[in-house]
Design a protein around this motif. Structure first.
Motif: not given
Lengths: 134, 401
Positions: B36-40, B73-76, B283-286
């Protein structure tokens, strides 16, 4: 250029080495043969930093020929250092400056031990040796 | 016991490493990345890179949107809610340096900063150097035999002179949760600021900064299956307000003339220059990927692997574990065997573990050791990885002992 006798012996044994186990055994044998440094030489000034194990290197010229001695707590590193000293001991300053040490380890099948990510300190020993030989 | 990882195939590098006969067990240093990270990353670079927070054009708007989505997303992920802000830095080290410089004006000579004996250099040296700059006292909390910060000693050493407490949640050498609630309560009782180094802790389980109640929480993306070059600093609003601006440059400024400038508040005021945009988006994708995993299953898998690792090491003669590791990793030494020799022979057999002081020299010195071998686990590891490790360990020890 002819190799010193010890170096030729090392080359003969490592060239026919198959697999990591045999190589490790050989390295440890070479390490065992490395004469122990005097405790008096194990000073901070002789310490080679950049090693995972404590290591010391001293060198002096006798009649124009370099004689290095070294010690390491770790057995495999001691073996690597022994192979290094086999190649350089007895050389003149000029010959020492010309010797291609990375190529030497390459011939022995040990070139990976000199990769920059290795923290075994072999690179640091080479740097110190060049400093000593000016 | 067979413990396959259902998530292994999500990390393409694991198969690639296996084709090179490499078994990766150095996850506390850095982790492999999910597809998912590579794709992002590919999507971002293939569809139009743009700088964030600057441009009115459409690519800029898209990049800024994706960038800010990750902040959300990090906040969550940390359940920060409305209590604070997320600041992106260039790594956990950089986040801790931001704190040590940004809070410098809060200290007076004689004030005390409290850390623990197990801190990684990243959570030791910035405070040590701050203490030297400002003539502060650096107080080091001792550990008990299991590698846990000694709370009785902490109760004596955290005093009204304590202005800041900075401790790790989970040691990168000992693999033990630290008693944060008790420590943070002691610090707060004296109105000291609290900093939690979550670099290892964030990777294992979910942590709620509102429940923890710390002022600052720091982690690095690359240990949490994210891209490198990116750190996260969470700060409570009141604590961030005490932080002075540290690095100066583009986009952190409100108004500038040749002789003076005013700066933006957090988070942008602490994100000088172009941030690692692609890494933030990735990082969002991760985090999306991780959020969709069954967290309980991940924790159970990691716990079972860890138990297998500890048990296997304890079965072998002459092996001494450092502390009493609970999860994630084990550091050990073997009687009569130099860790550099063991590391050499494990490397020869394609086992990627870490040897040395693990960026915690004072801690290792405290054990009377120059180094140790560390095996550290991730969710994609399986019991076959550990079997290969143990076979290699036995072969190495047979040669060395």
């Amino acid at each position: 250029m002819t190799l010193p006798a010890d170096a030729q012996a090392a080359l003969d044994s490592f060239e026919h080495c198959s697999g990591w186990e045999q190589r490790a055994r050989l390295l440890m044998q070479w390490g065992q043969r490395l004469p122990e440094l005097n405790d008096a030489d194990k000073t901070d000034a002789n310490r080679v930093h950049g090693c995972e194990s404590l290591m010391w290197l001293v060198g002096e010229q006798v009649d124009g020929h370099w004689q290095f001695a070294a010690s390491s707590e770790a057995r495999l590193i001691r073996g690597l250092v022994a192979l290094l000293l086999a190649r350089v001991n007895g050389l003149s300053t000029q010959a020492l400056q010309q010797v291609d040490l990375p190529e030497w380890f390459n011939q022995l099948g040990l070139s990976r031990q000199l990769s920059p990510s290795r923290s075994n300190g072999l690179n640091a020993v080479l740097v110190r040796m060049r400093e000593l030989a000016g | 016991m067979l413990l396959p990882s259902p998530w292994r195939a999500d990390f393409p590098a694991i198969a690639a490493l296996q084709r090179q006969d490499q078994t990766y067990l150095d996850n506390a240093a850095t982790t492999q990345k999910p597809q998912a990270l590579l794709d992002a990353l590919t999507h971002y670079y293939a569809n139009g890179a743009a700088n964030v927070h600057r441009a009115q054009h459409l690519p800029g708007a898209h990049a800024t949107q994706a960038f800010e989505n990750t902040r959300h997303k990090v906040t969550q992920w940390l359940n920060a809610g409305e209590c604070g802000q997320i600041v992106f830095t260039h790594g956990a080290t950089s986040a801790l340096n931001l704190l040590a410089y940004g809070l410098e004006h809060q200290f007076n000579p004689g004030d005390e900063i409290v850390i623990s004996a197990l801190e990684h250099h990243a959570n030791l040296l910035p405070w040590q150097q701050l203490a030297q700059r400002k003539k502060l006292t650096l107080v080091v909390l001792p550990l008990d035999a299991d590698g846990v910060i000694d709370l009785d000693a902490a109760a004596r050493l955290i005093t009204p002179r304590t202005r800041l407490l900075a401790v790790s949640q989970l040691s990168n050498v000992l693999g033990v949760w630290q008693p944060l609630p008790a420590l943070l309560a002691m610090a707060k009782a004296h109105d000291a600021l609290t900093v939690v180094d979550g670099a290892q802790g964030v990777v294992h389980g979910r942590h709620d900064v509102q429940v923890l109640g710390c002022d600052f929480y720091v982690f690095s993306s690359h240990k949490l299956y994210g891209p490198d070059g990116l750190g996260v600093l969470f700060g409570r609003h009141e604590a961030l307000a005490r932080l002075q601006h540290w690095q100066f440059g583009g986009e952190m400024v409100q108004d500038a003339d040749y002789q003076h400038a005013t700066f933006r508040p957090a988070p942008l005021g602490f994100e000088a220059g172009t941030p690692p945009i692609a890494s933030v988006i990735a990082l969002g994708a991760t985090l999306n990927y991780l959020a969709n995993l069954d967290q309980a299953a991940v924790e159970a898998h990691e716990a079972a692997l860890h138990a297998l690792l500890v048990e296997g090491l304890k079965q072998r003669q002459g092996i001494r574990l450092l502390g009493s590791p609970q999860l994630a990793l084990v550091s050990f030494v073997v009687e009569g065997v130099h860790n550099a020799d063991l590391a050499h022979l494990l490397t020869e057999q394609g086992i990627a573990v870490r040897a040395g002081h693990h960026c915690a020299m004072p801690l290792l010195k405290g054990f009377g050791l120059a180094g140790a071998i560390r095996v550290s686990l991730a969710l994609y590891n399986d019991s076959e990885d550990l079997e290969r490790f143990f076979v290699a360990l036995d072969q190495a020890l047979e040669l060395l002992q």
